[in-house]
Design a protein around this motif. Structure first.
Motif, mmCIF file in Angstrom:
data_model
loop_
_atom_site.group_PDB
_atom_site.id
_atom_site.type_symbol
_atom_site.label_atom_id
_atom_site.label_comp_id
_atom_site.label_asym_id
_atom_site.label_seq_id
_atom_site.Cartn_x
_atom_site.Cartn_y
_atom_site.Cartn_z
ATOM 1 N N PRO A 99 27.237 -11.107 21.797
ATOM 2 C CA PRO A 99 28.456 -11.771 22.279
ATOM 3 C C PRO A 99 28.147 -12.707 23.446
ATOM 4 C CG PRO A 99 28.875 -9.461 21.868
ATOM 5 C CD PRO A 99 27.392 -9.639 21.733
ATOM 6 N N PHE A 100 28.794 -13.849 23.419
ATOM 7 C CA PHE A 100 28.553 -14.890 24.408
ATOM 8 C C PHE A 100 29.897 -15.241 25.048
ATOM 9 C CE2 PHE A 100 28.167 -19.329 25.693
ATOM 10 C CZ PHE A 100 26.928 -19.367 26.310
ATOM 11 N N ILE A 101 29.940 -15.309 26.373
ATOM 12 C CA ILE A 101 31.186 -15.588 27.074
ATOM 13 C C ILE A 101 31.243 -17.049 27.510
ATOM 14 C CG2 ILE A 101 32.614 -15.069 29.096
ATOM 15 C CD1 ILE A 101 32.598 -12.873 26.980
ATOM 16 N N ILE A 102 32.318 -17.709 27.143
ATOM 17 C CA ILE A 102 32.585 -19.082 27.559
ATOM 18 C C ILE A 102 33.663 -19.018 28.641
ATOM 19 C CG2 ILE A 102 33.380 -21.367 26.816
ATOM 20 C CD1 ILE A 102 32.500 -20.535 23.959
ATOM 21 N N PRO A 103 33.355 -19.379 29.880
ATOM 22 C CA PRO A 103 34.298 -19.187 30.986
ATOM 23 C C PRO A 103 35.389 -20.250 31.072
ATOM 24 C CG PRO A 103 32.287 -20.164 31.815
ATOM 25 C CD PRO A 103 32.056 -19.906 30.347
ATOM 26 N N HIS A 104 36.067 -20.447 29.952
ATOM 27 C CA HIS A 104 37.166 -21.416 29.909
ATOM 28 C C HIS A 104 38.233 -20.871 28.968
ATOM 29 C CE1 HIS A 104 34.873 -24.449 32.103
ATOM 30 N NE2 HIS A 104 33.849 -24.145 31.326
ATOM 31 N N PRO A 105 39.487 -21.260 29.157
ATOM 32 C CA PRO A 105 40.562 -20.756 28.286
ATOM 33 C C PRO A 105 40.353 -21.122 26.823
ATOM 34 C CG PRO A 105 41.456 -21.775 30.271
ATOM 35 C CD PRO A 105 39.992 -22.118 30.238
ATOM 36 N N PHE A 106 40.891 -20.284 25.953
ATOM 37 C CA PHE A 106 40.740 -20.462 24.510
ATOM 38 C C PHE A 106 41.236 -21.836 24.064
ATOM 39 C CE2 PHE A 106 42.737 -20.243 20.295
ATOM 40 C CZ PHE A 106 41.663 -19.857 19.513
ATOM 41 N N GLU A 107 42.422 -22.228 24.505
ATOM 42 C CA GLU A 107 43.027 -23.475 24.048
ATOM 43 C C GLU A 107 42.169 -24.681 24.437
ATOM 44 O OE1 GLU A 107 45.839 -20.279 24.041
ATOM 45 O OE2 GLU A 107 44.573 -21.048 25.664
ATOM 46 N N LEU A 108 41.595 -24.632 25.631
ATOM 47 C CA LEU A 108 40.726 -25.720 26.069
ATOM 48 C C LEU A 108 39.494 -25.790 25.175
ATOM 49 C CD1 LEU A 108 39.733 -26.687 29.678
ATOM 50 C CD2 LEU A 108 37.957 -26.376 27.958
ATOM 51 N N TYR A 109 38.890 -24.632 24.902
ATOM 52 C CA TYR A 109 37.663 -24.658 24.100
ATOM 53 C C TYR A 109 37.938 -25.138 22.677
ATOM 54 C CZ TYR A 109 33.346 -23.791 21.832
ATOM 55 O OH TYR A 109 32.199 -23.987 21.112
ATOM 56 N N VAL A 110 39.066 -24.761 22.096
ATOM 57 C CA VAL A 110 39.399 -25.228 20.746
ATOM 58 C C VAL A 110 39.447 -26.758 20.722
ATOM 59 C CG1 VAL A 110 41.223 -25.344 19.003
ATOM 60 C CG2 VAL A 110 40.595 -23.147 19.999
ATOM 61 N N ASP A 111 40.104 -27.349 21.728
ATOM 62 C CA ASP A 111 40.162 -28.812 21.799
ATOM 63 C C ASP A 111 38.763 -29.414 21.932
ATOM 64 O OD1 ASP A 111 42.901 -28.795 21.572
ATOM 65 O OD2 ASP A 111 43.277 -29.080 23.714
#
Length: 196
Positions: free
Chosen positions: A17-29
């Motif tokens: 598992p890898f953590i992206i320290p940004h909100p889900f909606e931002l990463y989807v965009d």
């Protein structure tokens, strides 16, 4: 020498598992902005959406596309085989209400001889809703037996998954930086290493 009646067991690799320290909606965009192609992802030569739906009741978006990827092989092999790129089918399912995204990519090129499946799962981190947890599984299955080369080819294919995984995490960081700069209209400092 190929024996078409013989299939091999799939070889898989699951990345931790890898953590992206940004909100889900931002990463989807950020993820969707790499299509149809983007200078930060030069191995995506081109892509085309073949079908897209967005259910207003469930708020689930489904995107199907074909992607033309640069073939990672020596130039002499590309010339010898006549193949300079590979085509993959990708399906992206985004559940905005539950904040999950599942991306499944399957090869079209050489599909009668080998099946390559990559499944990427994103979800809002249960321990921190402002972060994204990401898990990826790469699977390679040869549909024909290639005498003497089976293990080496499987190792090579899975090695590509590993190198591409690491490259993409770095490029994701750069894409986030560009996204934030564009959104804020100023040079917001977000280092690529922040999501490595």
């Amino acid at each position: 020498c190929e024996h078409n009646s013989t299939r091999t067991m799939p070889s898989s690799h699951t990345f931790p598992p890898f953590i992206i320290p940004h909100p889900f909606e931002l990463y989807v965009d950020v993820y969707l902005s790499r299509f149809p192609k983007h200078e930060k992802f030069p191995y995506i030569l081109d892509s085309e959406v073949t079908e897209e739906t967005h259910d207003k009741v469930t708020n689930i978006r489904n995107i199907k596309r074909t992607i033309k990827l640069d073939l990672e092989a020596p130039s002499w092999l590309k010339t010898l085989s006549g193949m300079h790129f590979a085509v993959f089918f990708e399906e992206t399912i985004i559940d905005y209400n539950n904040r999950t995204m599942v991306i499944t990519t399957v090869n079209d090129t050489f599909s009668s001889k080998v099946r390559m499946i990559e499944e990427s799962r994103y979800r809002a981190d249960p321990s921190n809703p402002d972060q994204v947890e990401f898990v990826q599984v790469g699977t390679v299955e040869f549909l024909v037996y290639i005498l003497g080369f089976q293990t080496k080819l499987e190792e090579y294919a899975l090695g590509l998954y590993t190198s591409r995984f690491e490259d993409c995490r770095k490029l994701d960081g750069e894409m986030v930086q560009l996204y934030l700069q564009k959104s804020s209209g100023e040079a917001t400092s977000v280092e690529p290493s922040d999501i490595d």
